[in-house]
Design an enzyme around this catalytic site. Structure first.
Site, short mmCIF file in Angstrom:
data_model
loop_
_atom_site.label_atom_id
_atom_site.label_comp_id
_atom_site.label_asym_id
_atom_site.label_seq_id
_atom_site.Cartn_x
_atom_site.Cartn_y
_atom_site.Cartn_z
N ARG A 272 -10.46 -11.33 1.46
CA ARG A 272 -11.32 -12.35 0.84
C ARG A 272 -10.68 -13.73 0.89
O ARG A 272 -11.38 -14.73 0.85
CB ARG A 272 -11.67 -11.93 -0.59
CG ARG A 272 -10.49 -11.82 -1.50
CD ARG A 272 -10.79 -11.01 -2.74
NE ARG A 272 -10.85 -9.56 -2.47
CZ ARG A 272 -11.14 -8.64 -3.38
NH1 ARG A 272 -11.41 -9.00 -4.62
NH2 ARG A 272 -11.17 -7.37 -3.06
N LYS B 129 0.84 -1.20 0.00
CA LYS B 129 0.00 0.00 0.00
C LYS B 129 0.87 1.25 0.00
O LYS B 129 2.04 1.18 0.38
CB LYS B 129 -0.87 0.02 1.27
CG LYS B 129 -1.98 -0.98 1.29
CD LYS B 129 -2.86 -0.80 2.51
CE LYS B 129 -3.98 -1.82 2.55
NZ LYS B 129 -4.97 -1.68 1.48
#
Ligand code: BES
Ligand code: ZN
Ligand code: ZN
Length: 506
Positions: A356, A282
């Site tokens: 996920r 990130k």
């Protein structure tokens, strides 16, 4: 915090301060009997104040009257309730949070309130619950890691609900107890979420979970990495590869003893204790907020605490897959393909779509309980925050969950923890087609919140109702609101407790 309910009239009692509510433009004929009594004892001081427009009763505005010997109680804290026709539980929570904080600022240790007197169409129990919730939630501060916190400010020791009507005392007491449990459980979730990643590791969370289970008498179990490897939880484990902190798959179970035929519900909470993105790193701006990527798991812990303390008649399982997502030497790489617990293979195209992956295995694991419903909570996508902002969680569900979905949305309106549905049409799954595996873990920027949910849906056993809540926008607040602090919000605890209570009643 002591929660007290007392029968009596404010004009006859002696306290440091009493909180009373005033509707907007209500200059005489006060809705509140207590306000009426106070106004006449103070020779119309409340009316004067309103007529002078110094205080208008506008929502969440505050003013104080000193009683100067005209009443046994020293001060009256007036709070604006806004327009009478728009009064709601949400407003009651807000004004309670505001006045609680003001009382603390005045260095007073007991909040005495008669706000529940103004019920409009609200029941005494719901009013009491809202006041206690709003106050305890509003008073929340995360000070554990400040070394001078003892001297910094005073603390409130008790909240007293003063009620004129003997007939509703029991109801008020019940509502207050419920509010107390729910608010303390929410604050418990907030504390965990606010704890930084160097302290709140997966091991820390599992230790907290064990402690909680012991205190509130429910079952605790944990799968460590070798247990997870044995059963094939490779989607979960793939995220943990880049970190030196051992991953933990926490399992909590609550079942009231005297009940056999109960609905089984599994609640899954994403608990990435720090999400750096992994090798798909990130950007650095705001990365400190990725300690909040464990918020779903923290909410599940708060929820287990509340449900067990309230002794709700449901069989509840909490599953919390917890790991860090870091770019270590063994970290999973873009392009790697793993076989998940379900047997389905996943091409990991972006290591930052890690939530996920851990949820996929948790959702597969959930089917062993043959639940009537699965709910997952996850700070899953930045896209959901872009779509809905911070005012609603994203809700996506399969067809089987239709009736639960309606109840959950209603619970969102009641609690102020709103949910907004996004469609989960099958077309969204086309973005997950991989050249090399059954699915890839990302499908582009457009519709990313829904594509993430579409990915999760592949791991929910056919026929089991399932609701996904994307709390990326709601789990953290960047400013203090009436009863929402800056930082972790504990979103989902109040929402799902309300949902369960409504479900049981139905
Ligand atoms: N934890 C993040 C999502 C997130 C972002 C939560 C901002 C709260 C605030 C999640 O693991 C993530 O990084 N998702 C990616 C998915 C993308 C690679 C498809 C995202 O949202 O950018
Ligand atoms: Zn991520
Ligand atoms: Zn994440």
């Amino acid at each position: 915090m002591d929660i007290l309910v007392e029968h009596g009239k404010i004009e006859e009692k002696k306290y440091e301060i009493v909180v009373l509510g005033v509707f907007e433009n209500e200059t005489s004929d006060f809705t509140s009997k207590s306000l009426q009594a106070v106004d006449s004892s103070l020779n119309g001081a409340v009316r004067d104040l309103l007529e002078s427009k110094e205080f208008s009763g506008k929502l969440n505005t505050i003013d104080m009257l000193r009683t100067k010997g005209l009443l046994p109680t020293k001060r009256i804290l007036l709070v604006g309730l806004g327009n009478k026709d728009s009064f709601s539980l949400e407003r009651l929570r807000q004004v309670s949070g505001k006045t609680a904080v003001r009382t603390r600022e005045l260095n007073i240790q007991q909040i005495v309130t008669s706000l529940h007197e103004i019920r409009q169409s609200i029941s005494p129990a719901n009013a009491a619950q809202a006041i206690i919730e709003g106050s305890i939630l509003g008073l929340y501060q995360f000070k554990e890691l400040k070394t001078d916190h003892q001297i910094e400010s005073s603390s409130i020791k008790s909240i007293l609900l003063l009620e004129r009507d003997m007939g509703v005392l029991d109801e008020i007491q019940k509502g207050a107890n419920i509010g107390n449990i729910i608010a303390e459980s929410t604050n418990f979730a907030r504390d965990l979420a606010n704890m930084p990643a160097n302290i709140a590791t997966p091991s820390y969370l599992s230790a907290k979970a064990e402690e909680l289970a012991t205190t509130f008498s429910f079952e605790y179990d944990v799968l460590d990495e070798s247990n997870a490897r044995e059963i094939g939880m490779n989607a979960f484990l793939s995220v943990a590869l880049g970190s030196d902190q051992p991953a933990k798959f926490i399992i909590l179970e609550y079942k009231p003893s005297d009940n056999e035929k109960l609905d089984t519900i599994v609640v899954v909470g994403k608990a990435i204790t720090f999400d750096s993105g992994g090798l798909s790193l990130k950007q650095k701006a705001g990365m400190e907020n990725m300690k909040y990527d464990k918020s779903g798991g923290c909410t599940v812990l708060g929820l287990m605490r509340a449900v067990s303390q309230l002794q709700l008649p449901i069989h509840l399982l909490g599953l919390i897959p917890s790991t860090e997502n870091l770019p270590g030497g063994k970290a999973i790489k873009p392009g790697d393909i793993i076989k998940s617990l379900s047997g389905k293979t996943i091409e990991i195209v972006n290591t930052d779509a890690e939530g996920r992956l851990v949820l996929a295995d948790a959702l597969t694991y959930a089917k062993k309980y043959a639940p009537q419903l699965i709910i997952d909570l996850a700070t899953l996508t930045g896209a959901c925050k872009v779509a809905l902002g911070t005012h609603a969680s994203g809700l996506m569900a399969n067809k089987e969950a239709e009736k639960f979905k309606v109840l959950l949305k209603t619970a969102g309106e009641k609690t102020g923890e709103r949910c907004w549905e996004l469609p989960l049409w099958k077309e969204y799954s086309t973005h997950l087609i991989s050249d090399f595996a059954d699915f890839k873990n990302v499908g582009g920027r457009d519709g990313a919140a829904i594509i993430a949910a579409a990915f999760l849906s592949k791991f929910v056993e056919k026929g089991i109702p399932w609701i996904h809540l994307d709390i990326a926008g709601t789990a953290r607040s960047d400013r203090k609101k009436a009863y929402i602090p800056k930082g972790g919000t504990g979103v989902g605890v109040r929402l799902i407790v309300q949902f369960f209570r409504d479900l049981i009643r139905n």
